[in-house]
Design an enzyme around this catalytic site. Structure first.
Site, PDB file in Angstrom:
ATOM      1  N   LYS A   1      47.852 -31.570   5.410  1.00 50.38           N
ATOM      2  CA  LYS A   1      49.067 -30.893   5.898  1.00 50.38           C
ATOM      3  C   LYS A   1      48.830 -30.240   7.258  1.00 50.38           C
ATOM      4  O   LYS A   1      49.599 -30.449   8.197  1.00 50.38           O
ATOM      5  CB  LYS A   1      49.498 -29.812   4.892  1.00 50.38           C
ATOM      6  CG  LYS A   1      50.513 -28.831   5.464  1.00 50.38           C
ATOM      7  CD  LYS A   1      50.971 -27.811   4.456  1.00 50.38           C
ATOM      8  CE  LYS A   1      50.358 -26.450   4.532  1.00 50.38           C
ATOM      9  NZ  LYS A   1      50.749 -25.566   5.619  1.00 50.38           N
ATOM     10  N   ASN A   2      47.760 -29.432   7.354  1.00 45.69           N
ATOM     11  CA  ASN A   2      47.622 -28.632   8.570  1.00 45.69           C
ATOM     12  C   ASN A   2      47.166 -29.451   9.774  1.00 45.69           C
ATOM     13  O   ASN A   2      47.240 -28.981  10.911  1.00 45.69           O
ATOM     14  CB  ASN A   2      46.721 -27.411   8.305  1.00 45.69           C
ATOM     15  CG  ASN A   2      47.447 -26.389   7.438  1.00 45.69           C
ATOM     16  OD1 ASN A   2      48.676 -26.440   7.282  1.00 45.69           O
ATOM     17  ND2 ASN A   2      46.699 -25.453   6.857  1.00 45.69           N
TER      18      ASN A   2
ATOM     19  N   ARG B   1      55.919 -22.463   9.537  1.00 46.27           N
ATOM     20  CA  ARG B   1      54.967 -21.786  10.400  1.00 46.27           C
ATOM     21  C   ARG B   1      54.593 -22.668  11.606  1.00 46.27           C
ATOM     22  O   ARG B   1      54.509 -22.221  12.733  1.00 46.27           O
ATOM     23  CB  ARG B   1      53.711 -21.495   9.564  1.00 46.27           C
ATOM     24  CG  ARG B   1      52.613 -20.809  10.306  1.00 46.27           C
ATOM     25  CD  ARG B   1      52.871 -19.344  10.407  1.00 46.27           C
ATOM     26  NE  ARG B   1      51.966 -18.692  11.325  1.00 46.27           N
ATOM     27  CZ  ARG B   1      52.280 -17.606  12.003  1.00 46.27           C
ATOM     28  NH1 ARG B   1      53.461 -17.055  11.871  1.00 46.27           N
ATOM     29  NH2 ARG B   1      51.422 -17.051  12.807  1.00 46.27           N
TER      30      ARG B   1
ATOM     31  N   CYS C   1      54.789 -18.902   5.068  1.00 44.71           N
ATOM     32  CA  CYS C   1      54.492 -18.007   3.946  1.00 44.71           C
ATOM     33  C   CYS C   1      54.250 -16.585   4.431  1.00 44.71           C
ATOM     34  O   CYS C   1      53.704 -16.380   5.519  1.00 44.71           O
ATOM     35  CB  CYS C   1      53.232 -18.494   3.223  1.00 44.71           C
ATOM     36  SG  CYS C   1      53.471 -20.030   2.333  1.00 44.71           S
TER      37      CYS C   1
ATOM     38  N   ARG D   1      51.681 -11.920  10.986  1.00 41.54           N
ATOM     39  CA  ARG D   1      51.198 -13.217  11.496  1.00 41.54           C
ATOM     40  C   ARG D   1      51.572 -13.354  12.976  1.00 41.54           C
ATOM     41  O   ARG D   1      52.462 -14.122  13.330  1.00 41.54           O
ATOM     42  CB  ARG D   1      51.770 -14.369  10.661  1.00 41.54           C
ATOM     43  CG  ARG D   1      51.352 -14.306   9.206  1.00 41.54           C
ATOM     44  CD  ARG D   1      51.783 -15.527   8.412  1.00 41.54           C
ATOM     45  NE  ARG D   1      50.994 -16.713   8.742  1.00 41.54           N
ATOM     46  CZ  ARG D   1      51.086 -17.864   8.099  1.00 41.54           C
ATOM     47  NH1 ARG D   1      51.944 -17.997   7.110  1.00 41.54           N
ATOM     48  NH2 ARG D   1      50.351 -18.897   8.451  1.00 41.54           N
ATOM     49  N   PRO D   2      50.874 -12.609  13.853  1.00 37.47           N
ATOM     50  CA  PRO D   2      51.230 -12.649  15.274  1.00 37.47           C
ATOM     51  C   PRO D   2      50.835 -13.978  15.923  1.00 37.47           C
ATOM     52  O   PRO D   2      49.998 -14.707  15.384  1.00 37.47           O
ATOM     53  CB  PRO D   2      50.400 -11.506  15.874  1.00 37.47           C
ATOM     54  CG  PRO D   2      49.238 -11.355  14.966  1.00 37.47           C
ATOM     55  CD  PRO D   2      49.689 -11.779  13.596  1.00 37.47           C
ATOM     56  N   ILE D   3      51.448 -14.272  17.100  1.00 38.16           N
ATOM     57  CA  ILE D   3      51.001 -15.460  17.859  1.00 38.16           C
ATOM     58  C   ILE D   3      50.629 -15.058  19.299  1.00 38.16           C
ATOM     59  O   ILE D   3      50.725 -15.853  20.212  1.00 38.16           O
ATOM     60  CB  ILE D   3      52.029 -16.615  17.841  1.00 38.16           C
ATOM     61  CG1 ILE D   3      53.374 -16.209  18.441  1.00 38.16           C
ATOM     62  CG2 ILE D   3      52.229 -17.170  16.436  1.00 38.16           C
ATOM     63  CD1 ILE D   3      54.232 -17.421  18.816  1.00 38.16           C
ATOM     64  N   ASP D   4      50.172 -13.797  19.430  1.00 35.62           N
ATOM     65  CA  ASP D   4      49.828 -13.300  20.766  1.00 35.62           C
ATOM     66  C   ASP D   4      48.743 -14.143  21.443  1.00 35.62           C
ATOM     67  O   ASP D   4      48.752 -14.319  22.665  1.00 35.62           O
ATOM     68  CB  ASP D   4      49.380 -11.825  20.680  1.00 35.62           C
ATOM     69  CG  ASP D   4      48.219 -11.643  19.715  1.00 35.62           C
ATOM     70  OD1 ASP D   4      48.389 -11.967  18.519  1.00 35.62           O
ATOM     71  OD2 ASP D   4      47.133 -11.230  20.152  1.00 35.62           O
ATOM     72  N   GLN D   5      47.803 -14.688  20.661  1.00 35.75           N
ATOM     73  CA  GLN D   5      46.708 -15.463  21.271  1.00 35.75           C
ATOM     74  C   GLN D   5      47.205 -16.804  21.816  1.00 35.75           C
ATOM     75  O   GLN D   5      46.701 -17.308  22.806  1.00 35.75           O
ATOM     76  CB  GLN D   5      45.568 -15.689  20.269  1.00 35.75           C
ATOM     77  CG  GLN D   5      44.929 -14.409  19.778  1.00 35.75           C
ATOM     78  CD  GLN D   5      44.340 -13.570  20.900  1.00 35.75           C
ATOM     79  OE1 GLN D   5      43.520 -14.050  21.691  1.00 35.75           O
ATOM     80  NE2 GLN D   5      44.753 -12.321  20.982  1.00 35.75           N
TER      81      GLN D   5
ATOM     82  N   ASP E   1      42.780 -20.540   2.433  1.00 33.75           N
ATOM     83  CA  ASP E   1      43.815 -21.309   1.727  1.00 33.75           C
ATOM     84  C   ASP E   1      43.360 -21.762   0.340  1.00 33.75           C
ATOM     85  O   ASP E   1      44.123 -22.395  -0.390  1.00 33.75           O
ATOM     86  CB  ASP E   1      44.257 -22.518   2.571  1.00 33.75           C
ATOM     87  CG  ASP E   1      44.973 -22.070   3.845  1.00 33.75           C
ATOM     88  OD1 ASP E   1      45.382 -20.897   3.916  1.00 33.75           O
ATOM     89  OD2 ASP E   1      45.103 -22.896   4.770  1.00 33.75           O
TER      90      ASP E   1
ATOM     91  N   ILE F   1      40.741 -13.140   6.192  1.00 36.96           N
ATOM     92  CA  ILE F   1      41.640 -13.635   7.248  1.00 36.96           C
ATOM     93  C   ILE F   1      42.987 -12.901   7.241  1.00 36.96           C
ATOM     94  O   ILE F   1      43.409 -12.379   8.269  1.00 36.96           O
ATOM     95  CB  ILE F   1      41.905 -15.163   7.074  1.00 36.96           C
ATOM     96  CG1 ILE F   1      40.592 -15.950   6.960  1.00 36.96           C
ATOM     97  CG2 ILE F   1      42.785 -15.688   8.233  1.00 36.96           C
ATOM     98  CD1 ILE F   1      39.760 -16.057   8.206  1.00 36.96           C
TER      99      ILE F   1
ATOM    100  N   ARG G   1      55.902 -27.571  -0.230  1.00 33.93           N
ATOM    101  CA  ARG G   1      55.653 -27.559   1.215  1.00 33.93           C
ATOM    102  C   ARG G   1      54.327 -28.238   1.536  1.00 33.93           C
ATOM    103  O   ARG G   1      54.134 -28.739   2.639  1.00 33.93           O
ATOM    104  CB  ARG G   1      55.580 -26.103   1.728  1.00 33.93           C
ATOM    105  CG  ARG G   1      56.917 -25.409   1.792  1.00 33.93           C
ATOM    106  CD  ARG G   1      56.763 -24.066   2.466  1.00 33.93           C
ATOM    107  NE  ARG G   1      55.819 -24.202   3.567  1.00 33.93           N
ATOM    108  CZ  ARG G   1      55.076 -23.237   4.049  1.00 33.93           C
ATOM    109  NH1 ARG G   1      55.156 -22.030   3.554  1.00 33.93           N
ATOM    110  NH2 ARG G   1      54.249 -23.447   5.041  1.00 33.93           N
TER     111      ARG G   1
END
Ligand code: EPU
Length: 430
Positions: A22-23, A93, A117, A122-126, A307, A329, A399
Site C-alpha cells: 500500500k505505502n 493521507r 487515520c 500528523r504535520p507535514i512541515d518537513q 504499522d 513514532i 483501506r
C-alpha cells in the site's frame, strides 16, 4: 456498511499470497504524473486507498486504465489541472504526494492538507521545508496548500530532515526528480517503499542514488519516459498474517514476500516462541506451543514498524508474563486499547507506553476498528478469542488490506462479512 464476524479459536493452516505494498503504491501512482508516456504498474493492491488515489489522478485528467485486477496503465499526458478537490484529498493521507509530483512536473500544486487515520498530530512541515528549499513558494490558505515554483522548475537543494519522515523523504524525491541540479536529502527514512519509489523513478530514467540509506542524492533529469514496473510486496500485510498465526496457532506459508523486509517482525515473534522458516520468497510460520512475553519498541526501518504495533499488541495480550510496548513514532496509537479490554485483555496505557499482562484466553466481543492497523489487530485478536467477535467500521481495514476476509477464510478461519442495515449503521455512527 458491513461488519466482519469472526468465530475465534481455530488454528490457521494453508498458504496466503501477499499483495503489493500500500505505502509504495500510494506514492508510485502519483509519481506517474512526472512521466512522459505510459506507465504500466503491476502488483497494485486492490484496496480503497488505491481506488481513491486513482480517482484523484482521473480527476486531474490522467488516463487510467485497469488492465487486470492488479495492473494499471497511467497516461498523464492528458493532465490539465493541478488542483486536487478537498472532498477527494481529505479521505487519504497519501494525497500529500500529489504536491511533490504536481510541483515537480508543472511547477504548481493546490492540494488540501491530507486526511488519513487519526494517530495524533500528523504535520507535514518537513515536506514543505523541502519544497521551499527547492525554491517553491508555499502558502496555506482557505484550507489549501498552494505551492508554486516561480520559474516553473524547482532547483536542487540540500535538505536535512529534522525528523525521520517517510512521507517527506518520498515527497522530496518526487519533487526533485525533474528539478534543475542536485538534491540531497539527509536524515532520510529507509523504509522498503522508499527504495521502491526510487527504483520506479530510476526505471523511468531518473537519477537517484542512496535510497535505503539515510542520505539520498537525486540529480534532476529533463524528462522521464514510460515503462513497466512491479510494486514490492506489502511488508505490513505479511506481518499481519504472521501475527494472526502467532495468535491463533497453526502453520501458514506466506508467499510473495521479501523475507529481509520482515526481519524486524520475525525476530520478535521468534523471541515469543513462534517458529519461522524462510523458503525463497516465502516464510513458513508455525505456532504450536505457548507464547512468551517480550518488549517491543517501534522505530523507523529497520526497526520494528509502527504499522505493526497494534497487531503485535494482540499477540502480547496472549503471551505469558508482562510485556512493555513503546510507540516511538506516533503520539496516539493506542486508541484500540479499550477495544482489547472488552475482549478481556489486560493492557494499561500511559502516553507512549503500554504495559500488557498476558491472559490465558481472550473472549469474543463487539469491537470497533478505530483505524486501519487497529482494525487489523481486532481481527488478529478475534481469530484467537473464544467466541464471536464482531468488528465494526471495517472501511478502515479495507483501506489497506486486499480481500482480508477471503484470505483468512481460505486459511480455515471462521470469518464472514455481515451487511449492517442502513438504520443500524446510522444509530451506531451517531
Ligand atoms: N513528522 C513531522 N513532520 C513532518 C512529517 C512527519 O513532525 O513533516 C513526524 C510525524 O508526526 C511522526 C513522524 O514524523 O511522528 C513520522 O511520520 P512520517 O512522515 O514517517 O509518516 P507518514 O509519511 O505520514 C507513513 C505511512 C504510515 C506510517 C508512517 C511511519 C503512508 C501513506 N503512511 O506516514 O502508515 O505509520 O509512514 O512509518 O505511507 C499505515 O499504513 O497504517 C500508516 C499509518
Amino acid at each position: 456498511m458491513t461488519k466482519y464476524v469472526i468465530c475465534g479459536g481455530k488454528p490457521l493452516h494453508g498458504e496466503v499470497e501477499i499483495s503489493g505494498a500500500k505505502n509504495a503504491a500510494v506514492a508510485i501512482l502519483p509519481a506517474a504524473l512526472l512521466v512522459d508516456g505510459v506507465c504500466r504498474i503491476e502488483n497494485v493492491p486492490n484496496i480503497s486507498d488505491v481506488t481513491l488515489i486513482l480517482g484523484i489522478m482521473k480527476d486531474l485528467g490522467a488516463n487510467v486504465r485497469m488492465i487486470n485486477r492488479t495492473t494499471v496503465e497511467l497516461d498523464c499526458s492528458t493532465v490539465y489541472k493541478q488542483n486536487v478537490p478537498y472532498e477527494l484529498a481529505r479521505q487519504i493521507r497519501a494525497s500529500y504526494y500529489l504536491i511533490g509530483a504536481l510541483l515537480g512536473r508543472f511547477g504548481r500544486a493546490e492540494v488540501p492538507p491530507p486526511g488519513g487515520c487519526d494517530l495524533g498530530v500528523r504535520p507535514i512541515d518537513q515536506h514543505l521545508k523541502g519544497f521551499s528549499a527547492m525554491g517553491a513558494e508555499i502558502q496555506v490558505e482557505n484550507g489549501f496548500i498552494y505551492a508554486v515554483a516561480p520559474h516553473g522548475r524547482l532547483r536542487g537543494a540540500q535538505v536535512y530532515l529534522d525528523v525521520v519522515s517517510v512521507g517527506a523523504t518520498m515527497n522530496i524525491m518526487l519533487a526533485a526528480a525533474l528539478a534543475e541540479g542536485l538534491t540531497i536529502i539527509e536524515n532520510a527514512a529507509k523504509e522498503p517503499h522508499i527504495v521502491d519509489l526510487a527504483n520506479f523513478l530510476n526505471s523511468m530514467g531518473a537519477d537517484i542514488m542512496g535510497a535505503g540509506t539515510d542520505v539520498i542524492k537525486i540529480r534532476g533529469v529533463k524528462s522521464l519516459r514510460g515503462g513497466t514496473y512491479s510494486i514490492i510486496p506489502d511488508q505490513i500485510e505479511a506481518g499481519t498474517y504472521m501475527t494472526a498465526v502467532a495468535a491463533a496457532g497453526g502453520e501458514v506459508r506466506i508467499n510473495n514476500i521479501i523475507p529481509k523486509h520482515l526481519d524486524c517482525i520475525t525476530a520478535k515473534l521468534v523471541e515469543m516462541g513462534v517458529e519461522i522458516e524462510e523458503d525463497g520468497d516465502s516464510l513458513i510460520v508455525r505456532r504450536t506451543g505457548k507464547l512468551t512475553r517480550t518488549n517491543v519498541k517501534t522505530m523507523p526501518y529497520p526497526g520494528f514498524p509502527t504499522d505493526m504495533q497494534p497487531q503485535i499488541a494482540a499477540v502480547l495480550c496472549l503471551a505469558e508474563g508482562t510485556s512493555i510496548l513503546t510507540e516511538g513514532i506516533w503520539d496516539n496509537r493506542y486508541r484500540y486499547a479499550d477495544e482489547f479490554r472488552r475482549m478481556g485483555a489486560n493492557i494499561q496505557v500511559d502516553g507512549k507506553i503500554a504495559v500488557i499482562e498476558g491472559v490465558r484466553q481472550l473472549t469474543g466481543a463487539p469491537v470497533c476498528a478505530c483505524d486501519l492497523r487497529a482494525g487489523a489487530a481486532m481481527i488478529v485478536a478475534g481469530l484467537a478469542a473464544h467466541g464471536i467477535t464482531e468488528v465494526d467500521q471495517v472501511y478502515y481495514i479495507e483501506r489497506g488490506y486486499e480481500n482480508i476476509v477471503e484470505k483468512l477464510a481460505k486459511l480455515g478461519a471462521d470469518i464472514h462479512i455481515k451487511a449492517i442495515p442502513d438504520e443500524d449503521w446510522r444509530t451506531s455512527a451517531g
